[in-house]
Design an enzyme around this catalytic site. Structure first.
Site, PDB file in Angstrom:
ATOM      1  N   GLU A 108      28.713 -22.851  27.382  1.00 19.73           N
ATOM      2  CA  GLU A 108      28.436 -22.131  28.623  1.00 19.73           C
ATOM      3  C   GLU A 108      28.143 -23.102  29.757  1.00 19.73           C
ATOM      4  O   GLU A 108      28.580 -22.895  30.897  1.00 19.73           O
ATOM      5  CB  GLU A 108      27.290 -21.154  28.404  1.00 19.73           C
ATOM      6  CG  GLU A 108      27.699 -19.991  27.511  1.00 19.73           C
ATOM      7  CD  GLU A 108      26.572 -19.052  27.165  1.00 19.73           C
ATOM      8  OE1 GLU A 108      26.793 -17.827  27.198  1.00 19.73           O
ATOM      9  OE2 GLU A 108      25.463 -19.524  26.839  1.00 19.73           O
ATOM     10  N   GLU A 128      27.123 -17.304  18.061  1.00 14.09           N
ATOM     11  CA  GLU A 128      26.016 -16.357  18.197  1.00 14.09           C
ATOM     12  C   GLU A 128      26.189 -15.122  17.313  1.00 14.09           C
ATOM     13  O   GLU A 128      25.218 -14.624  16.722  1.00 14.09           O
ATOM     14  CB  GLU A 128      25.864 -15.930  19.661  1.00 14.09           C
ATOM     15  CG  GLU A 128      25.267 -16.990  20.575  1.00 14.09           C
ATOM     16  CD  GLU A 128      26.277 -17.988  21.101  1.00 14.09           C
ATOM     17  OE1 GLU A 128      25.910 -18.805  21.962  1.00 14.09           O
ATOM     18  OE2 GLU A 128      27.443 -17.981  20.640  1.00 14.09           O
TER      19      GLU A 128
END
Length: 250
Positions: A108, A128
């Site tokens: 990210e 995740e």
């Protein structure tokens, strides 16, 4: 301080310095990165972002997290969004030099940067979903724009890891070289020579225009070009072209 800052001329090198944690991002390190992008030192035109040791960033430091209720989780995610907005739109071009893990929050962070240079050992992953989480630092928007929502969905469902060459083909990185920091320095030196307004519009204009309708995008592009081409730097660029020399921008 977990963010080392070294300045040489117009280029600042920012090093995520938590090598024992594979440079996993905690709130303090995120705040340091955001603060630099908010107020870069005078005279700095370009930043290089890299990681100490063998890895760029292995994501969020889960060891420092705590149980959150939904409101706290929302606030934490929105804090990441604000920090990544400062990285992407703070005004400085940012070149990443990446090795090893570029995982979760590390991806990210990388996707908010403007030029991404990877070593041959780099690994991109969004794990995740395998831990019962969901991305919260902007991956659905930024990584989704790079590789497309279909590939992003598959990546999140399966925990798939992309190596350097596959990542290059997808656009997760722009270069794959043996020494990513050396290449990042070379690119940063070239970018630092550009006119500041040209760099600024490349950072802000392209991203924002591509979120607009075509009609709004064309109009905004015309505004950007009219401002850039009437600036003092544009006049210097024109004179340098006629004089057959390199421009010397302010």
């Amino acid at each position: 301080m977990s963010l080392d800052i070294a300045i040489e001329g117009r280029v600042a090198t920012l090093t995520l310095n938590r090598p024992d944690k594979r440079n996993a991002m905690n709130d303090a390190l995120l705040a340091e990165l955001s603060a630099f992008c908010d107020a870069p030192p005078e005279g700095v035109r370009v930043a290089i972002l890299t990681g100490a040791g063998d890895h760029f960033c292995a994501g969020l430091d889960l060891a420092e997290q705590h149980d959150r209720d939904p409101a706290e989780g929302m606030a934490h995610s929105r804090g990441w969004h604000r920090a990544m907005e400062r990285v992407q739109f703070g005004g400085l071009p940012i070149v990443t030099a990446m090795r090893g893990a570029v995982i979760g929050g590390g991806l990210e962070v990388a996707s908010a940067c403007h030029v991404r240079v990877a070593g041959p050992d780099v690994r991109f992953q969004l794990p995740e979903g395998k831990r019962g989480f969901f991305v919260g630092g902007g991956a659905t928007v930024r990584v989704g724009k790079i590789i497309g929502p279909d590939r992003l969905t598959e990546m999140m469902l399966t925990g798939r890891t992309y190596g350097a060459q596959d990542a290059l083909a997808l656009g997760l990185c722009h270069y794959v070289v043996d020494d990513p920091l050396e290449k990042a320095r070379e690119l940063a030196a070239e970018i630092a020579k550009n006119a500041r307004m040209s760099n600024y519009f490349a950072i802000h204009g392209v991203s924002k225009i591509n979120s607009m309708s075509p009609e709004e995008g064309f109009f905004t592009e015309a505004l950007c070009t009219s401002m850039a081409q009437t600036s003092p730097d544009a006049k210097e660029g024109f004179r340098a072209f006629l004089d057959k020399r390199e421009p010397d921008f302010e």
